[in-house]
Design a protein around this motif. Structure first.
Motif, PDB file in Angstrom:
ATOM      1  N   LYS B  22       0.828  -1.211   0.000  1.00  0.00           N
ATOM      2  CA  LYS B  22       0.000   0.000   0.000  1.00  0.00           C
ATOM      3  C   LYS B  22       0.865   1.265   0.000  1.00  0.00           C
ATOM      4  CE  LYS B  22      -4.268  -1.928   1.952  1.00  0.00           C
ATOM      5  NZ  LYS B  22      -3.819  -3.280   1.555  1.00  0.00           N
ATOM      6  N   MET B  23       1.818   1.273  -0.904  1.00  0.00           N
ATOM      7  CA  MET B  23       2.700   2.432  -1.027  1.00  0.00           C
ATOM      8  C   MET B  23       2.444   3.096  -2.373  1.00  0.00           C
ATOM      9  SD  MET B  23       6.189   0.782   0.461  1.00  0.00           S
ATOM     10  CE  MET B  23       6.922   2.038   1.491  1.00  0.00           C
ATOM     11  N   ARG B  24       2.856   4.355  -2.460  1.00  0.00           N
ATOM     12  CA  ARG B  24       2.534   5.131  -3.657  1.00  0.00           C
ATOM     13  C   ARG B  24       3.455   4.839  -4.831  1.00  0.00           C
ATOM     14  NH1 ARG B  24       1.724  10.963  -1.043  1.00  0.00           N
ATOM     15  NH2 ARG B  24      -0.169  10.531   0.119  1.00  0.00           N
ATOM     16  N   LYS B  25       2.896   4.940  -5.998  1.00  0.00           N
ATOM     17  CA  LYS B  25       3.686   4.779  -7.225  1.00  0.00           C
ATOM     18  C   LYS B  25       4.145   6.153  -7.678  1.00  0.00           C
ATOM     19  CE  LYS B  25       1.103   0.676  -8.544  1.00  0.00           C
ATOM     20  NZ  LYS B  25      -0.038   0.879  -7.607  1.00  0.00           N
ATOM     21  N   THR B  26       5.210   6.635  -7.086  1.00  0.00           N
ATOM     22  CA  THR B  26       5.680   7.987  -7.413  1.00  0.00           C
ATOM     23  C   THR B  26       6.582   7.950  -8.643  1.00  0.00           C
ATOM     24  OG1 THR B  26       7.642   7.793  -6.044  1.00  0.00           O
ATOM     25  CG2 THR B  26       5.668   8.570  -4.966  1.00  0.00           C
ATOM     26  N   PRO B  27       6.627   9.059  -9.371  1.00  0.00           N
ATOM     27  CA  PRO B  27       7.498   9.124 -10.563  1.00  0.00           C
ATOM     28  C   PRO B  27       8.960   8.883 -10.197  1.00  0.00           C
ATOM     29  CG  PRO B  27       6.601  11.284  -9.978  1.00  0.00           C
ATOM     30  CD  PRO B  27       5.864  10.286  -9.173  1.00  0.00           C
ATOM     31  N   GLU B  28       9.394   9.369  -9.010  1.00  0.00           N
ATOM     32  CA  GLU B  28      10.771   9.165  -8.581  1.00  0.00           C
ATOM     33  C   GLU B  28      11.104   7.678  -8.549  1.00  0.00           C
ATOM     34  OE1 GLU B  28       8.727  11.218  -7.107  1.00  0.00           O
ATOM     35  OE2 GLU B  28       9.715  13.162  -6.872  1.00  0.00           O
ATOM     36  N   ARG B  29      10.233   6.913  -7.943  1.00  0.00           N
ATOM     37  CA  ARG B  29      10.509   5.481  -7.785  1.00  0.00           C
ATOM     38  C   ARG B  29      10.706   4.799  -9.130  1.00  0.00           C
ATOM     39  NH1 ARG B  29       6.415   4.671  -2.598  1.00  0.00           N
ATOM     40  NH2 ARG B  29       7.994   5.284  -1.078  1.00  0.00           N
ATOM     41  N   PHE B  30       9.914   5.192 -10.105  1.00  0.00           N
ATOM     42  CA  PHE B  30      10.027   4.530 -11.405  1.00  0.00           C
ATOM     43  C   PHE B  30      11.187   5.074 -12.221  1.00  0.00           C
ATOM     44  CE2 PHE B  30       5.893   3.291  -9.949  1.00  0.00           C
ATOM     45  CZ  PHE B  30       5.882   1.946 -10.272  1.00  0.00           C
ATOM     46  N   ALA B  31      11.504   6.358 -11.991  1.00  0.00           N
ATOM     47  CA  ALA B  31      12.684   6.920 -12.657  1.00  0.00           C
ATOM     48  C   ALA B  31      13.927   6.187 -12.179  1.00  0.00           C
ATOM     49  CB  ALA B  31      12.793   8.406 -12.348  1.00  0.00           C
ATOM     50  N   ILE B  32      13.993   5.934 -10.879  1.00  0.00           N
ATOM     51  CA  ILE B  32      15.145   5.226 -10.319  1.00  0.00           C
ATOM     52  C   ILE B  32      15.205   3.813 -10.877  1.00  0.00           C
ATOM     53  CG2 ILE B  32      16.139   4.309  -8.189  1.00  0.00           C
ATOM     54  CD1 ILE B  32      14.938   6.797  -6.753  1.00  0.00           C
ATOM     55  N   LEU B  33      14.077   3.150 -10.922  1.00  0.00           N
ATOM     56  CA  LEU B  33      14.060   1.791 -11.451  1.00  0.00           C
ATOM     57  C   LEU B  33      14.540   1.765 -12.896  1.00  0.00           C
ATOM     58  CD1 LEU B  33      13.491  -1.178 -11.195  1.00  0.00           C
ATOM     59  CD2 LEU B  33      11.085  -0.749 -11.679  1.00  0.00           C
ATOM     60  N   ARG B  34      14.039   2.665 -13.707  1.00  0.00           N
ATOM     61  CA  ARG B  34      14.449   2.733 -15.113  1.00  0.00           C
ATOM     62  C   ARG B  34      15.955   2.899 -15.219  1.00  0.00           C
ATOM     63  NH1 ARG B  34      12.233   7.363 -16.679  1.00  0.00           N
ATOM     64  NH2 ARG B  34      10.382   7.097 -15.381  1.00  0.00           N
TER      65      ARG B  34
END
Lengths: 154, 154
Positions: B22-34
């Motif tokens: 139940k955590m947010r899907k923030t753009p930062e998190r996905f930018a880091i993953l990419r």
DNA sequence: ATAATTGCAAACATTTTGCATCGCC
DNA sequence: GGCGATGCAAAATGTTTGCAATTAT
């Protein structure tokens, strides 16, 4: 690879190392070595420092870190960094063993594994001569597995 | 144990993980993953931060460490601490491989080792369920071996 | 709307360093 | 005696935290 060593063998090895490196045989260095030998298994810097204090032998942090580094180079000590635990040291030269780390409670377990030792001893690498190895296995210990099971059924 | 993942599979896994927690899907998190997926192999925090800056995507250190920790929990990333090197990260889910570390020059080499993988997959531990493992082999690389030989003959 | 997440800077823990003193060789 | 080793405290490193502002849900 690494062989079982008794107390004297460690001391002798350290003396030899210091000789070769033309470094001094100070009482601090041997006090630290003695202290390390007294640990059954893993220990942290803090535990080592405490243990030395108890023996009313004070050694500064600088010297502790310094000496541990020397012992690592001398292959008398190994340094482990496990996820979520303070840095652990252990004397080398024990029976080789693998490390099991529970990712839930952080509990550390050493397991002797003759098959694995045999496997590694036979293993050759291209363009690389192995000196020693460390196997870390991360997973779930039985205690935590039971707890997790209970939580689910709730 | 760990299986080969393509780009989308990583993203999907991360989304699932965040959903469950139940955590947010923030753009930062996905930018880091990419960014992490773009690395072929190991990387340091500094390299990751730089790489993000180059993409003109600024992320604070706090968020970086935070997110890496999340990804480690999600089993998307692994953290390695090798003697004498800065902390290394790598995306998990690649072909399992062992790490060879030269104690002279610090050079790091990954080796695929099918026999070892097979051995570990078959390996069972008492009172412990393995999740993943890391094998670190310390020794001397060929380049350093040659140098050392030369020094001796001098 | 609201609770989680972020960025920043300050705090923290651990390890390293500089320098004066000490003591092994 | 001289240089290496030590202890101390200060500094550097790498990581975490507190809090106000922001934003995904």
């Amino acid at each position: 690879m690494s062989d079982l060593l008794n107390r004297d063998a460690y001391v002798k090895r350290f003396e030899q190392f210091l000789d070769v490196k033309k470094m001094r045989k100070t009482p601090e260095r041997f006090a630290i070595l003695r202290c390390i030998l007294a640990f059954q298994s893993h220990f942290t810097i803090e535990q080592l420092a405490q243990s030395l204090e108890l023996q009313t032998y004070h050694v500064s942090r600088a010297t502790l870190y310094n000496t541990l580094q020397l012992m690592i180079e001398a292959r008398l000590v190994r340094r482990h960094v496990f996820e979520g635990l303070p840095v652990q040291y252990e004397k080398a030269g024990n029976t080789p063993h693998s490390h099991l780390i529970c990712t839930h409670c952080g509990k550390l377990k050493e397991v002797r594994d003759n098959d694995f030792i045999a496997f590694m001893n036979a293993r050759k690498f291209t363009a690389f001569t192995a000196d020693f190895y460390m196997l870390y296995v991360y997973g779930t210990c039985n205690t935590c597995a039971r707890k997790l099971k209970k939580q689910k059924t709730k």
